[in-house]
Design a protein around this motif. Structure first.
Motif: not given
Lengths: 149, 222
Positions: A51-53, A88-89, A101-102, A119-125
């Motif tokens: 995730m970090m990379e 990671v958060k 962001r994660v 997918a749509s909601e996370f992209t908008e966020k």
């Protein structure tokens, strides 16, 4: 001004979220092209470093999508992934990038609509959050860490 | 194993912020096993530091190396080709490793990235607990294989004290009473008579009581 198009990396479990993405495709459901799917055998395979990379190399947001609670094909992979996402958060908050962001999501193989909506909601966020302030890798995607070489 | 925990990220950022080129050093031994400073932890810290300094617009280069053992001069010698290319070393090894690198490269700043904690064992995945205090005169043969020095909060040799209740220690209810564990183990071994034997006052000079210790094996020493 051109709308910011975030790069989203989604680590999807072969047995559920990846199949749900397939289902979304079969049902002709729309979801943003910003989401780049990486199929993994189980979300338990996704380490904090993956995730970090992803973020260090240019992603603006990362999410891990695994099976519903109690339904992991390998029994505990999704609960392990949930703990790693939380780790990671915290790390991202500490370095000033922001833990939002994660994210971790759960869905079954038949939940194509949930996959498309997630997918749509996370992209908008992430679009609202703006570009990843540490987008070191977008122009220079070479990985400097030994674990990735 | 020697256990350790990574220092808070904020402390690490502050410790390296005045340098531009960092050699981030891991160790493939104890700190790998306790997930504090092995190859994976090195890569994760490297990623975090790079992202932080990129965000801050601070020029920052990091080179990652994980040695087989940081507490042995033979392995530390492997750093010779890289050491001049770094302004400072950030070591994720235990205190022994940090000191060995500092001893070999006298003019290079060596910073610790972890807090070294104790000699311990894995209780379960992700949990490590103190098991040995390195007292230099092992009493485990008399105490059923449970160490009262490392595991009794008061280091009592003839316990338990009045603070033992329901098998737990008064210092913290999460701590097992070492003397309860000793009694249970002696019972299981059929050796409860051992419990009646007084352990004499300990000579702490075999521990830290007589200053830093050294082991010399004449047959091996060069």
């Amino acid at each position: 001004m051109e709308e910011f198009q975030p790069v989203i990396v989604a680590f999807c479990c072969h047995y559920c979220a990846y199949t749900a993405a397939d289902m979304a495709g079969s049902k002709r459901l729309h979801y943003p092209a910003n989401v780049k799917i990486i199929r993994v055998p189980c979300t338990g395979k996704v380490s904090a470093l993956h995730m970090m990379e992803a973020l260090r190399k240019g992603a603006d947001g990362v999410y891990v999508a695994g099976c519903l609670e109690g339904d992991c094909h390998f029994r505990t992979g999704n609960t392990r992934a949930t703990k790693r996402v939380a780790y990671v958060k915290k790390l991202l908050d500490e370095i000033g990038i922001g833990g939002e962001r994660v994210e971790m999501y759960a869905m079954s193989a038949g939940m194509g609509e949930v996959f498309a909506r997630t997918a749509s909601e996370f992209t908008e966020k992430i679009r609202r959050l703006g570009p990843n302030p540490a987008r070191v890798g977008r122009d220079n995607p070479g990985c400097a860490t030994a674990a990735c070489s | 194993m020697i256990t350790a925990e990574r220092k808070p990220i904020e402390d690490l950022i502050n410790s390296v912020s005045s340098y531009r080129r960092i050699l981030l050093l891991g160790c493939n031994e104890c700190v790998t096993v306790c997930s504090a400073g092995g190859r994976k932890e090195v890569a994760l810290l490297s990623s975090a530091l790079q992202m932080h300094f990129m965000k801050e617009g601070h020029p920052f280069e990091i080179k990652e190396i994980t040695l087989e053992r940081q507490c042995d001069p033979e392995y530390v010698e492997e750093l010779v080709p890289y050491i001049d290319q770094a302004d400072a070393v950030l070591s994720m090894a235990c205190g022994c490793g940090v000191q060995e690198v500092a001893r070999r490269f006298k003019e290079k700043m060596v910073l610790p990235a972890v807090n070294t904690k104790f000699m311990g064992a894995s209780e379960r995945q992700g949990v490590w607990a103190e098991r040995c205090a390195g007292c230099g005169d092992c009493v485990l043969g008399s105490t059923g294989g449970v160490c009262p020095i490392a595991r009794c909060s008061k280091q009592l040799l003839n316990g338990p004290c009045g603070g033992s209740g329901k098998g737990k220690c008064e210092v913290d209810s999460d701590i097992d009473c070492a003397w309860q564990l000793i009694w249970d183990r002696l019972k299981a071994l059929g050796m409860t008579e051992k419990y009646e034997e007084n352990i004499p006052a300990k000579d702490w000079r075999t521990g830290r009581g007589a200053g830093p210790r050294k082991i010399v094996r004449e047959d091996l020493a060069s």
